[in-house]
Design an enzyme around this catalytic site. Structure first.
Site, PDB file in Angstrom:
ATOM      1  N   ASP A 151       5.019   8.269   2.914  1.00 39.38           N
ATOM      2  CA  ASP A 151       5.759   7.559   1.733  1.00 39.38           C
ATOM      3  C   ASP A 151       5.730   8.357   0.319  1.00 39.38           C
ATOM      4  O   ASP A 151       6.583   8.301  -0.351  1.00 39.38           O
ATOM      5  CB  ASP A 151       5.036   6.082   1.451  1.00 39.38           C
ATOM      6  CG  ASP A 151       5.592   5.017   2.447  1.00 39.38           C
ATOM      7  OD1 ASP A 151       6.680   5.537   3.272  1.00 39.38           O
ATOM      8  OD2 ASP A 151       5.245   3.928   2.489  1.00 39.38           O
ATOM      9  N   SER A 159       1.460  -2.987  -6.994  1.00 38.81           N
ATOM     10  CA  SER A 159       1.687  -4.397  -7.403  1.00 38.81           C
ATOM     11  C   SER A 159       1.217  -5.535  -6.173  1.00 38.81           C
ATOM     12  O   SER A 159       0.415  -6.185  -6.793  1.00 38.81           O
ATOM     13  CB  SER A 159       3.203  -4.829  -7.569  1.00 38.81           C
ATOM     14  OG  SER A 159       3.246  -5.762  -8.180  1.00 38.81           O
ATOM     15  N   MET A 160       1.535  -5.341  -4.873  1.00 40.08           N
ATOM     16  CA  MET A 160       0.897  -6.137  -4.074  1.00 40.08           C
ATOM     17  C   MET A 160      -0.558  -6.081  -4.093  1.00 40.08           C
ATOM     18  O   MET A 160      -1.349  -7.149  -3.897  1.00 40.08           O
ATOM     19  CB  MET A 160       1.454  -5.700  -2.641  1.00 40.08           C
ATOM     20  CG  MET A 160       0.988  -6.784  -1.424  1.00 40.08           C
ATOM     21  SD  MET A 160       1.523  -6.317   0.025  1.00 40.08           S
ATOM     22  CE  MET A 160       0.650  -4.570   0.491  1.00 40.08           C
ATOM     23  N   ASN A 168       8.943   3.341  -6.667  1.00 42.70           N
ATOM     24  CA  ASN A 168       8.030   2.139  -6.582  1.00 42.70           C
ATOM     25  C   ASN A 168       7.576   1.555  -7.906  1.00 42.70           C
ATOM     26  O   ASN A 168       7.863   0.363  -8.026  1.00 42.70           O
ATOM     27  CB  ASN A 168       6.785   2.732  -5.892  1.00 42.70           C
ATOM     28  CG  ASN A 168       6.669   2.514  -4.429  1.00 42.70           C
ATOM     29  OD1 ASN A 168       7.592   1.970  -3.779  1.00 42.70           O
ATOM     30  ND2 ASN A 168       5.782   2.813  -3.889  1.00 42.70           N
ATOM     31  N   ASP A 169       6.986   2.219  -8.818  1.00 43.55           N
ATOM     32  CA  ASP A 169       6.533   1.554 -10.089  1.00 43.55           C
ATOM     33  C   ASP A 169       6.058   2.636 -11.152  1.00 43.55           C
ATOM     34  O   ASP A 169       6.138   3.791 -11.063  1.00 43.55           O
ATOM     35  CB  ASP A 169       5.204   0.797  -9.510  1.00 43.55           C
ATOM     36  CG  ASP A 169       4.169   1.555  -8.591  1.00 43.55           C
ATOM     37  OD1 ASP A 169       3.823   2.750  -9.166  1.00 43.55           O
ATOM     38  OD2 ASP A 169       3.695   1.197  -7.740  1.00 43.55           O
TER      39      ASP A 169
END
Length: 284
Positions: free
Chosen positions: A67, A185-186, A141-142
């Site tokens: 990823d 975040s999760m 993603n972030d």
């Protein structure tokens, strides 16, 4: 004629061998390698002119790694609208579409046109201070503002469309896309969103407050995070990569990006099937 580029993670021992076999397989079918085999570190170091010259020649990019490799590639490739196929050579892999064993099956499908393209919302941001605004940067993603190595908590104001919604004393603050909802975040207690949604998630990291909760925010909104700690600098990171300091009074503005990530989908698997599969792997 189809032109396929290959980006690999040079830290994965098998990546070079997989890339070599893939190059031979494509050559035997008269398919052009649009750019030489390259690793993601070289891609990141490329100038804008070099990137543009190489990527505009490509129909697809195959990413060999995990990823992280796909995230690095996506940020650079997104403005050129080149679809990506992620081949997982890592451990878990939420974003990579296929495993190494399925590579040549997937290539056959691509050649036959038997695939779909999934558009993933991205984030864009810039730093604002007394000197003006920085160049825009992207994330799949972030975007994360953290306190770095400092043991003290970071004080931040978070605004949505210039209206302050929360002041945090925390280890940091995550702004994630729906794709990034299954990442940092999760882990920080944020919700999981289906990737076809268009929204932003704001999740505090270890907040010193009982009422600090994650927020799901409309894609139309702009989030502004401003550092209010005179003695603790923030650090902005993008998709987990080393970032730049965010000092007292400086802000990072984050919104839905004007570009998106285009992922090649070969297998007819829903997000929820993949989520269940990866969650089970994560327990192993």
């Amino acid at each position: 004629m189809t032109a396929i580029g290959v980006i690999l993670n040079e830290e994965k021992p098998q990546a070079h061998e997989v890339a070599r076999k893939m190059a031979q397989w494509l050559s035997a079918r008269g398919i052009s390698m649009g750019i030489p085999l390259t690793n993601v570190t070289e891609l990141v170091k490329s100038t804008s002119k070099e990137l543009s010259a190489n990527l505009q020649k490509l129909d697809y990019v195959i990413v060999l790694g995990g990823d992280g490799t796909l995230l690095n590639t996506a940020r650079l490739v997104a403005p050129f609208k080149v679809p990506l196929l992620g081949v997982n050579l890592g451990r878990l892999g939420f974003l990579t579409e296929i495993e190494e064993a399925d590579l040549f099956f997937a290539l056959e499908k691509i050649i036959e046109g038997d695939y779909s393209i999934e558009e993933r919302m991205m984030l864009e941001a810039y730093i604002l201070n007394e000197e003006g605004a920085s160049p825009i940067f992207y994330a799949l993603n972030d975007m994360v503002v953290t306190k770095g190595a400092n043991p003290r908590m970071l004080r931040m104001d978070a605004s949505i469309d210039d209206e302050v919604v929360a002041s945090y004393s925390a280890d940091g603050l995550i702004v994630a896309s729906p794709t990034g909802s299954t990442a940092y975040s999760m882990s920080a207690g944020g919700p999981i969103l289906s990737p076809d949604l268009q929204a932003l998630i704001m999740t505090p990291i270890c907040p010193h407050s009982l009422d600090a909760r994650p927020l799901v925010i409309s894609k139309e909104k702009v989030i502004r995070i401003t550092v209010r700690s005179p003695y603790v600098d923030g650090l902005v990171t993008v998709d987990g990569q080393p970032g730049r300091p965010l000092r007292w009074g400086e802000s990072v503005l984050i919104r839905k990006a004007s570009v998106s990530c285009r992922l090649l989908k070969i297998k007819n698997r829903s997000f929820f099937h993949i989520l269940h599969e990866k969650m089970q792997q994560g327990r192993a």
